[in-house]
Scaffold this active site. Structure first.
Site, PDB file in Angstrom:
ATOM      1  N   CYS A 356       0.833  -1.186   0.058  1.00 57.49           N
ATOM      2  CA  CYS A 356       0.037  -0.158   0.106  1.00 57.49           C
ATOM      3  C   CYS A 356       0.949   1.284  -0.040  1.00 57.49           C
ATOM      4  CB  CYS A 356      -0.942   0.035   1.134  1.00 57.49           C
ATOM      5  SG  CYS A 356      -2.254   1.389   1.156  1.00 57.49           S
ATOM      6  N   ARG A 453     -13.141   1.536  -4.385  1.00 60.75           N
ATOM      7  CA  ARG A 453     -12.843   1.511  -2.861  1.00 60.75           C
ATOM      8  C   ARG A 453     -11.974   2.827  -2.455  1.00 60.75           C
ATOM      9  NH1 ARG A 453      -8.195  -0.680   0.008  1.00 60.75           N
ATOM     10  NH2 ARG A 453      -9.457  -1.282   1.467  1.00 60.75           N
TER      11      ARG A 453
END
Length: 540
Positions: A356, A453
């Site tokens: 991430c 998302r």
């Protein structure tokens, strides 16, 4: 007057002095006992008004406590949501390189739970959920099938790819269609013209096969296999459609799973699935509910949005029996907003996964240990469990997540590379066996639909908040998860907590002690001072 005199006499100077001495002795002992408490409570560390730092798992170390029980006595049962308990507090994350039905089945059998990712069509995701709900231990619900037009050379390639030797032949090469025959290694061993010989020429046709009817119980299927002395037993519907397969080798390996996460009434495995926050995702929720999903994860990198608020409220109103996990959040205010909407659990973590880049690209997020402790402290007051999502790379990190108040750890990279994850293995130049692993914020994943998302479905330019990479083969979940849980038990034993409940009681009472680690202390706590070493995670 007499009563008063008696009371005065009962508090004679001599007795009062004795009581004072006893109190001083008690205070002295209490002070001496408090002086034995090394380290700091979590409230001391995270509630400090002088520190302005956020802490990660590696910044902290748990101090050992007193051991009065064996490692086998440690109970890992914890809460996934308000109504769902796990005997193994580990959850596989909804990523398209981590969790589909195979992973969800394996996780549930081992006492955890899997969350099936949303980078699938509505029908595909509902089908994955249905596979978990209809799974019966010992039955292969999705065997690799081949069509009648396949050549023997194609079968050779499938054996190399999947590692098993027998394949059902169905009318269209798909599971759920009419069974035509069965091809095993014995059928193909002596075929010379492998590139031109069709499987229909050498297979065992349906009329010569031993089969069982849909609904047969595993013990009965086992008896049929033993009597027939066959290696495979196809399970057919009344229409002759292939619905499952029983393998003799799988029956030999089939073990009882005492920690399995099951529905108390139907005994089916529990499964969760991820959804987005778009209006179209309401149809997805309806399809998942029809497939029997037990929990829904509203999947967003920043969960405190009007879109998620509306989705959580709608799901709880339309499907009150389905548990809703909301998130992701990292602050108390975010958490409170979603709890007020009816969330049954919270997913905590932002920008701390190994793949991430949200904190780097968006300058937004929070160090995970600080996020888990603060959100869990608030959520506990409302009876809402939290899932520590991300930043987990070892059993020790899971211990720390539970020590800070999490109900379970949601893992991605830790489980990536196992046999049950989607995707195929391939080999690196040095011979390492690898699988692909990518963040749901990577460009590759966004192109498949996960940009929702990150609120980017209508954006002309997609900004990556994750990367794609590879991870090394970790073997089967059924060997890997027991290693992780045994590590948890050892960690909790060292702390002196016999259960997750005891651990978090110690946290609340300040009896669980921590220290912050310097960079040098972190280096010292890992492998160091060696010319080279080989890391073996476990031996079975």
């Amino acid at each position: 007057m007499t009563v008063t005199t008696d009371r005065v006499r009962s508090r004679s100077p001599k007795r009062a002095a004795a009581e004072l001495d006893e109190k001083k002795l008690h205070d002295k002992k209490a002070a001496a006992d408090a002086d034995l408490d090394d380290g700091f409570s979590a409230a001391d560390i995270f509630g400090s008004t002088t520190s302005m730092s956020g802490y990660t798992y590696d910044d902290l170390i748990c101090l050992p406590g007193h051991i009065s029980f064996g490692v086998h006595d440690v109970v890992l049962t914890s809460n996934f949501t308000r109504k769902i308990q796990l005997k193994t507090p580990i959850v596989s994350t909804p990523m398209d390189t981590v969790t589909e039905s195979n992973m969800a089945i394996a996780m549930a059998l081992e006492g955890g739970i899997g969350v099936i990712h949303t980078n699938l069509s509505v029908d595909e995701q509902a089908r994955e959920v249905s596979r978990v709900k209809t799974f019966k231990s010992g039955f292969i619900m999705n065997p690799v099938c081949i069509s009648p037009t396949c050549k023997v050379s194609d079968v050779d390639q499938l054996r190399t790819k999947y590692g098993f030797t027998g394949f059902p032949v169905t009318a269209d090469g798909q599971m759920g269609s009419k069974l035509v025959g069965l091809v095993t290694k014995r059928d193909t061993d002596f075929v010379k013209e492998r590139t031109s010989t069709l499987v229909t020429e050498i297979m065992t046709p349906l009329k010569d096969l031993v089969t069982a009817e849909e609904g047969v119980e595993l013990p009965a299927a086992n008896v049929t296999l033993q009597k027939s002395k066959k290696g495979k037993l196809p399970i057919l519907s009344k229409q002759g459609l292939l619905v499952a397969l029983v393998s003799r080798t799988d029956l030999k390996k089939n073990a009882d799973f005492p920690y399995a996460t099951k529905d108390a009434t139907s005994k089916s495995l529990l499964v969760a699935a991820a959804v987005g926050t778009r209006p179209a995702d309401r149809d997805r929720v309806r399809a998942l509910a029809a497939a029997g999903v037990d929990a829904v994860v509203v999947d967003s990198s920043q969960g405190d949005s009007v879109f998620q608020h509306d989705m959580v409220k709608w799901i709880k109103q339309e499907f009150p029996e389905i548990q809703v996990i909301a998130g992701n959040v990292v602050t108390k205010r975010q958490a409170k907003n979603l709890i007020d909407c009816g969330a049954d659990a919270l997913r905590v973590g932002m920008g701390i996964g190994s793949i991430c880049t949200t904190q780097e690209v968006c300058a937004c997020g929070r160090a995970q240990a600080s996020a888990v402790y603060n959100v869990a402290k608030l959520a506990r007051a409302y009876g809402v469990p939290v899932l520590a999502d991300g930043g987990i790379s070892s059993p020790g990190h899971i211990v720390k997540a539970l020590s800070l108040g999490a109900g379970a750890a949601m893992c991605g990279s830790l489980l990536a590379g196992t046999e049950e994850t989607p995707g195929e293995y391939f080999y690196a130049d040095d011979g390492s066996r690898l699988k692909r692993y990518r963040g749901m914020g990577s460009i590759d994943a966004m192109k498949k639909g996960s940009d929702d998302r990150y609120f980017g479905t209508t954006s002309a330019i997609k900004v990556a908040q994750g990367v794609s990479g590879t991870v090394q083969d970790k073997g089967s979940i059924h060997r890997y998860l027991p290693y992780l849980t045994q590590g948890l038990r050892h960690g909790m034993q060292d702390i002196g907590a016999k259960s997750v409940e005891d651990l978090q009681c110690m946290l609340r009472e300040g009896k669980l002690r921590f220290e912050l680690r310097s960079a040098a202390a972190q280096r010292e706590g890992g492998v160091h001072g060696l010319h080279s070493f080989e890391r073996k995670l476990f031996a079975s």
